[in-house]
Design a protein around this motif. Structure first.
Motif: not given
Lengths: 283, 283, 283, 283
Positions: A209-213, A224-225, B167, B169, B180, B213-215, B217, B223-225
């Protein structure tokens, strides 16, 4: 407002009807170390309060005025001819549009400016620094009054030469517009002063999922915000080494958290003869 | 390997030289509830060990064979004609390329398969389910043996109807390629079964660094990895409400964490007559 | 063991069959900066391995000997007459009963001791310091090789002058006997060097369950010890101020976490001419 | 106060000048689902406000009265003869000394009591339950209105049959007198309903500082209480298994966190015909 005890620090608060300003008024009134001399607010619209209203705690209430110039002049005069020297301080939490003028006026009247308002340009800061040095009036521009955040940033910078892997998580309420927060970016910049590249790995990562890293800095640091109701402001620096992690985190739940920093600066600024930038310069 | 006590569960382990398989061999040997009947490995290359090596703990060592078919046949025969019925179990941690055949063979020999190997296609699972039902041999396909993760996922699903903001993580070691993690995606899917939209806010957010701001959905969940050395596997679900946060987190630091789940499934699978999917079906 | 490249640091490991010692052997072998010269173990009982066994990684295996004196003598001689000076290092993870003699012997042979073994008395440390100074052989006694813990302790000490309220939580596996951990006590002592009283409050607290408020230090600091499986070693320092908390935490999940500290000391100890105590002295 | 829309729930708030009561007044006014009918306060002393003061948000202000009986009577009469039935609700956050009478009076007037005030004895609760059943007026006594805490407690109870090791940490501001908190004790009790003994270990522990291992429940569960400024209310349940930990935590930073629970109960209480105890009964 009666004359202060000679060992109390005289304080003017501008932006007294704002969220931070009204907290400062309350703090100054509750402290025996300070004497509130004036509460100023020139902002046309405030939800609940207006200029002329009595602001403050119980019978300590102070009338809010819209005349900054007059207040600076009166307080300046009051202390100038005192046999016991006692330099007043202006604490400013106003607007980007007026902060430059406010700061210049304070210096002109021999009053030490403590500026919590954001929005001064680099040129304006240089100009104010020149003016302060010529006038020999110390002042301070403080983007963040949290002593805890400065301690976190200093600890993070100290640790960064011992770790190759770092990620940052900053969490705020979901009414905050920009991400990451300015405070978190400052932490990243301080870590990056080592000049190192972080998070170099031979693994080719794939984001399903784009942006998850997270957001990637040039230095390799990921940020990460998180934005959720129920959080005020939180910052976390995670250092990872083989078999261990070292985590620094700071959690603000109330605006009152900034008041120890405000008092510390309002006290130390009077020993200065130049304009300094950042709370870390005064710890 | 001597004959087992009649109340012990006979177990075959395939993939016995692998990371998970060798942990399973050790676990089965240490448990009085189970009897290790065979350790099989057909994988051509293992760093330290090879087929024919003696694997295990001290004098409990077991010789590893590469003959799965022969082992299934022998163990099946041993218990089939027993006056006290005692159905054997095959625990499989092998490779996507052989798992389908292994599972079919186990069922054909009347041995209950417990499959920890990933990579079975949807079609293969349907096919194996048919075969198991016809043979009346219960089995289990378990993508994640962590009881703690299932508990977290169930608690997250239960809480999701009471919160509008969530959210996730997930943090792993920096040798993990995809982000993720599958386990975290599963958690998101379970939360999304409510059909709600999350994290709807009237604030127009701006990312100063792309991805911070993460991935995102479709459901609105972010979602933050995190990928850092010093972390094995960690998952965090953060629910935010006005004035409060509720956080579920699970932290794995050792592969041994999966063994209670393996033992639980190896025990319960013998009461089944169909093939079930997911540890949550057996808790 | 062939002759080392002249720029590699020659290392002897005593206690090579122990948990830490065998980790050190592996680390030294994997590093190009060091050359493993000898692996010694005089301990009569080790679960899996014995003196004479080949220890190590693949074909780098090294034979373990029980002759420390002989090994020190041989390695000392090998490098003494070298045209390129290259001082060897002894890394010792043995037992309280032998560590004093081991350290003395190393110094006597001109080999720099790096002592991870605990249990030296204050008198023994003074005696060894005298001996090292007279011999001009630098050495190091290191109770904790975790660089992360030292960073945490330094950050905690720095923050303690800005906070009036501090509590410590240390968490370990449930096989640990004593509570709190020595490392946590060290952190408390470093914080207490400010001479301040912490957690003074006008509230008269009542414990409904005895002990729930933790262990109380003379300084007013409360320490809480958690003992649970699934945790290796974790330490948390929580500073509380009005409206904010600042938390430092360190989490060890694997013994490998200590190896960067071991390598750092084994490298820096050769520049010393006295015996130093504590990793913080070498960062 | 004008007549409400027929689909709005009529609400009286007693204890309207208190910390929780004034938050409830604000919440009811901001919600379109409810209609504030009366704000009552009989408490002689409140710091900032007094009976007769106008309380509320902007022009929604409501005059606070000290006449509970008169208010109950008037509101009861207003809705009794309505062609569209609309049962009013009394939300009570007052004092232990008056809560029993307040609840009885509400039931007598056919108004559903929602009681957030603590201090009712077991006998009083039984008596009120009888009275409510005879009058067929549903009511609710709610010691804790936090939905998040109930979710945490349910998740903890569900997990407790899968773990043998549990410790609890509860953290509050340093003005709290008793430790541990009632909410944390409730969590422990719910976990203990499994009837299991927890934290049994063959290790003989030694406390170097008395109390550092926390307060010990008969069930074996350890509870640790942290008291620090900067924390409002926080609860953490830590389950430890081999190689993993599962942590549930809830963090309250503002009294507003209880308002969703208040609204939920004020809405559901009208469907009841008996008195229920605890928010969990209404989720």
């Amino acid at each position: 407002m009666t004359s202060s005890a000679t060992n109390q620090i005289p304080v003017l608060v501008s932006g007294a009807l704002g969220k931070m300003g009204s907290e400062v008024v309350k703090t100054i009134q509750q402290s025996t170390k300070f004497q509130l001399e004036a509460a100023i607010d020139t902002s046309p619209s405030h939800e609940d309060l207006d200029v002329g209203d009595v602001l403050g705690i119980g019978n300590l209430g102070v009338t809010v005025t819209s005349d900054l110039e007059g207040s600076l002049c009166a307080v300046s005069q009051k202390y100038r001819d005192s046999s016991v020297p006692n330099a007043p301080v202006l604490i400013d939490f106003t607007q980007p549009s007026v902060v430059y003028e406010n700061t210049r006026s304070a210096i002109a009247y021999g009053i030490h400016p403590v500026i919590g308002t954001t929005g001064l340009t680099q040129d304006q800061i240089i100009d104010l620094s020149d003016f302060a040095r010529k006038a020999s009036i110390g002042g301070a521009i403080i983007p963040n009054f949290s002593v805890g955040i400065v301690l976190l940033q200093q600890a993070a910078a100290a640790a960064s030469s011992f770790y190759e892997n770092i990620e940052l998580i900053e969490s705020h309420h979901n009414q905050k517009k920009d991400a990451p927060s300015g405070t978190c970016l400052k932490t990243a910049e301080l870590i990056e002063e080592t000049g190192k590249k972080f998070n170099t790995s031979n693994v080719k990562e794939e984001e399903l999922i784009e942006g998850c890293r997270g957001g990637l800095r040039q230095s390799g640091i990921n940020i990460h915000s998180i934005r959720l109701p129920g959080i005020v402001a939180r910052q976390e620096v995670i250092f990872g080494g083989v078999g261990e992690t070292y985590v620094l985190s700071h959690n603000t739940v109330d605006r009152a958290a900034y008041m120890p920093g405000v008092k510390l600066v309002a006290s130390k600024v009077r020993e200065l003869t130049t304009l300094v930038y950042g709370l870390e310069r005064l710890l």
